[in-house]
Design a protein around this motif. Sequence first.
Motif, short mmCIF file in Angstrom:
data_model
loop_
_atom_site.label_atom_id
_atom_site.label_comp_id
_atom_site.label_asym_id
_atom_site.label_seq_id
_atom_site.Cartn_x
_atom_site.Cartn_y
_atom_site.Cartn_z
N PRO A 109 -4.00 17.95 -26.45
CA PRO A 109 -4.47 17.76 -27.96
C PRO A 109 -4.15 16.29 -28.41
CG PRO A 109 -3.20 19.70 -27.84
CD PRO A 109 -2.83 19.20 -26.42
N LEU A 110 -3.07 15.51 -27.80
CA LEU A 110 -2.58 14.37 -28.33
C LEU A 110 -3.34 13.19 -27.55
CD1 LEU A 110 1.26 14.76 -28.44
CD2 LEU A 110 -0.10 14.85 -30.36
N GLN A 111 -4.20 13.61 -26.54
CA GLN A 111 -5.20 12.53 -25.99
C GLN A 111 -6.03 11.56 -26.89
OE1 GLN A 111 -7.43 13.84 -22.59
NE2 GLN A 111 -9.05 12.62 -23.41
N PHE A 112 -6.61 12.43 -27.91
CA PHE A 112 -7.38 11.47 -28.80
C PHE A 112 -6.88 10.58 -29.77
CE2 PHE A 112 -9.79 10.89 -32.95
CZ PHE A 112 -10.93 10.11 -32.41
N ALA A 113 -5.51 11.09 -30.13
CA ALA A 113 -4.72 10.18 -30.96
C ALA A 113 -4.04 9.04 -30.26
CB ALA A 113 -3.45 11.11 -31.57
N THR A 114 -3.80 9.40 -29.11
CA THR A 114 -3.10 8.14 -28.12
C THR A 114 -4.48 7.14 -28.05
OG1 THR A 114 -1.75 9.67 -27.02
CG2 THR A 114 -1.96 7.52 -26.01
#
Length: 478
Positions: free
Chosen positions: A151-156
Amino acid sequence: MKSLCLVTVGVLAMTLLIASISLLVAHVFQTVVDLQVKQGTVLKNGTETFEAWEDPPPPVYMQFYFFNVTNPLEVLQGATPLVEEIGPYTYREYRPRVHIQFLDNGTKVSALNPKTYVFEPQKSVGDPEVDLIRTVNIPAVTAMEWTRSTPLQFATEVLLLLYQESLFTVHSVHELLWGYKDRLLSTIHVLHPEIDPVFGLFNKMNGTDDGEYVFLSGETSYLNFSRIVEWKGKESLSWWTTETCNMINGTDGTSFHPLINKDESIYIFSSDFCRSLFLVYDSSGAVAGVPTFRFVPSSMVFANTSVNPANAGFCVPAGNCPGTGVLNVSVCKQGAPIFLSAPHFYQADPKFIEDIEGMHPRKEYHETFLDINPLTGLVLRAAKRMQVNVHVRKLPEFFETGNIRTLIFPVMYINESVLIDEASASKLRHVLLEASVVTGIPFVIMALGIVFGIVFIVLVCRSRGISEEGGEVLIDSE
């Protein structure tokens, strides 16, 4: 009277020869020397052995060599990376043992081993605070590997765009070694405080230790001298998948038991490598006039599992083996895709060398070795050579990776070396001379036996000559 003298000389000659041969066959004087060496090689407060172990007198130097990437745009398009070696940047390394405690009636010794590095400009190619290096952006690569398919892929991805991060970055040698505050890691640190916002290949390793060690003193057996039995309060590691691979074997590489022979393997535990490894006899030589055995890492240490099945335990996750000459240490580097090897992929699978233009492995410059005096176990000259690499690949989730090929990408390598100082070498030569005198006593006795034997033969010949002359005079008188 002459006959008595003749018999005495003959008996003395035979006695000396028999005694010398008996002493040589029984190794009596060699056994005496060996016993003295064994008794003297114990970590006991107030002894020379302990003082040399506590604060070794020979100077240690740490040299850093970096690989500067000269074609970053082409690499992102799938071209072969072209790197240029820049170095050395040399530091004097101070590594005294502190907070020493004797345990279990003197059979064990605990200690910390902080290391401090002081820059040596006269032994370096430039100023580490000025010289810039273009290399892989390890914080960015690590963040992408951490968060892909989560789920943190987009934020990264948003953070990478916001901070204009690329797969390659430019920093000074000093920053790459000792640390700089990374914007991406600083943001991640807010959500995950365990993540250090400062990145450096040797961050927090100057003036600090790598944990408490417990050593065997050698009190119960000389073979256990300075052998590590605990590190950070544990008797084994937990990173690897087999009990054998998690074993803590050997010493820390600065001292070894005496009476080393060519057939044995020398074991070392290295926290840098996150594992134990072993070295085997390579050749005989001399350093500062002192005889030595050279030991080098066995080819089995980093061999692939088809050659050495025992190495399967170092394949993390299970079955994911990078190939000969390379070790994946991401499990002990907070998940960062760090791979270790010998400099320039020396003795590694040729594919790693062919993947990077600028790799030129050479035994004399890139092999780790120990030159040890076999009688005392003292290290006279040594070089620990290790290369830090990053596993990079195209990640479709992150456009920053472009069309880069899957590579074990070299970042830098170290050459940590030591050479015995003249004062220590002179003292060791004196000790070895005394040992040679003691072990040479049977040969002196044998020489005396030969001398008396020659005297005996001469006397026998002369006495026969006189007897024959006396007989001739009697015949003539008749």
